[in-house]
Design a protein around this motif. Structure first.
Motif, short mmCIF file in Angstrom:
data_model
loop_
_atom_site.label_atom_id
_atom_site.label_comp_id
_atom_site.label_asym_id
_atom_site.label_seq_id
_atom_site.Cartn_x
_atom_site.Cartn_y
_atom_site.Cartn_z
N ASN A 15 0.82 -1.20 0.00
CA ASN A 15 0.00 0.00 0.00
C ASN A 15 0.86 1.26 0.00
N PHE A 16 0.26 2.37 -0.34
CA PHE A 16 0.85 3.68 -0.09
C PHE A 16 0.89 3.88 1.42
N PHE A 17 1.74 4.80 1.90
CA PHE A 17 1.70 5.12 3.33
C PHE A 17 0.96 6.44 3.52
N PHE A 187 14.64 11.02 -8.21
CA PHE A 187 15.76 11.38 -7.33
C PHE A 187 16.08 10.25 -6.35
N GLY A 188 15.30 9.16 -6.40
CA GLY A 188 15.55 8.03 -5.52
C GLY A 188 15.02 8.18 -4.12
N VAL A 189 13.94 8.97 -3.95
CA VAL A 189 13.33 9.16 -2.64
C VAL A 189 11.82 8.93 -2.75
N PRO A 190 11.16 8.54 -1.65
CA PRO A 190 9.70 8.41 -1.67
C PRO A 190 9.06 9.79 -1.89
N ALA A 228 2.34 8.00 -6.63
CA ALA A 228 2.77 8.55 -5.35
C ALA A 228 2.98 7.43 -4.34
N ASP A 229 4.05 7.54 -3.57
CA ASP A 229 4.35 6.53 -2.56
C ASP A 229 3.53 6.73 -1.29
N GLY A 230 3.13 7.96 -1.05
CA GLY A 230 2.39 8.26 0.16
C GLY A 230 1.44 9.42 -0.04
N LEU A 231 0.53 9.59 0.91
CA LEU A 231 -0.41 10.71 0.90
C LEU A 231 -0.33 11.44 2.23
N PHE A 232 -0.48 12.74 2.18
CA PHE A 232 -0.53 13.60 3.36
C PHE A 232 -1.92 14.20 3.39
#
Length: 270
Positions: A15-17, A187-190, A228-232
């Motif tokens: 899942n996304f975080f 850029f290699g970041v979440p 997207a790796d995550g949601l805020f």
């Protein structure tokens, strides 16, 4: 996220975080109530979860706007939430001297969008060894955020997250360019999408920022669809009575239904 926060539950779920909570820590009872509800939801749907709450709001339109309940008091509440629920926590810092203080209480230090180019702030945050979540400035291209990432990594800290929160569009609106998500992932970041602040309508004549919370679902769905790796997502049980950013927060009762839809989209695109 597995390497950044080894203790993050369900980091192997696919899942996304989620980074979610109130805009500001308004009090202990309210913060615990929100955290408990989101933990129930994210545990049920195996969504890795980081509790979000600002211990102080430094960027306010008016001098009489709510800024906080006291730095140490709010940070202790964040620390308690982390311990009681066994989850990571994130809060913003606004000056280099706040980095070490905040790092004693939370797992992730967040760099506000307006401060993402502040070299001394990024270095101080990096030196704590904590995960650093850098919000993309509304005034910057996605590509230019590589330099913010480099400042943290060149300071010896590889644990970086980037969060998009839209781009300034005229004087009183923001627009999201979803091309920025894959660009920043390169850029290699979440990469995280801030689904609530990207719907702010700043610079209102009242001195109180407006928003379009009815479009949170639209922004969130699009972000997951493009990788997207995550949601805020800032949320509150009574957004109309929230002391900060109530105009663009998601009502807490709407969160689970939204997350269910987003998990399905994630499954469809992976």
């Amino acid at each position: 996220m597995i390497n950044l926060l080894p203790s993050l539950k369900f980091s192997d779920s696919g899942n996304f975080f989620l980074m979610s909570g109130p805009c500001a820590i308004e009090g202990e009872e309210m913060a615990l109530r929100i955290a408990e509800k989101i933990v129930q939801i994210t545990d049920k749907h195996r969504i890795p979860y980081i509790f979000k709450g600002s211990y102080r709001k430094a960027n306010r339109s008016r001098i009489d706007s709510f800024t906080g309940i006291g730095d140490e008091k709010a940070l202790k509440i964040l620390s308690r939430i982390g311990r009681e629920f066994g989850i990571p926590t994130v809060t913003d810092i606004h000056a280099a001297e706040e980095a070490e203080m905040s790092a004693a209480y939370v797992d992730v230090l967040q760099i506000p969008a307006f401060l993402c180019r502040q070299t001394d702030l990024l270095i101080a945050a990096a030196n704590t060894g904590k995960v650093i979540n850098i919000k993309k400035g509304q005034f910057l291209s996605s590509g230019s955020m590589k330099f913010a990432v480099d400042k943290v990594k060149d300071s010896g800290n590889e644990k970086v997250i980037l969060t998009d929160r839209g781009n300034t569009f005229g004087y009183q609106d923001l627009i999201v360019d979803f091309r920025g998500i894959p660009e920043m992932k390169s850029f290699g970041v979440p990469v995280v999408m801030d689904c609530t602040h990207s719907l702010q309508q700043p610079n209102q004549t009242s001195g109180v920022t407006g928003g379009k919370p009815e479009l949170i679902e639209t922004i969130a769905k699009a972000a997951i669809a493009v990788g997207a790796d995550g949601l805020f997502i800032e949320t509150h049980p009574e957004p109309e009575n929230a002391k900060s950013d109530g105009a663009n927060m998601l009502h807490l009762t709407l969160l689970e239904n939204l997350l269910v839809k987003l998990v399905r989209i994630r499954q469809a695109v992976t």
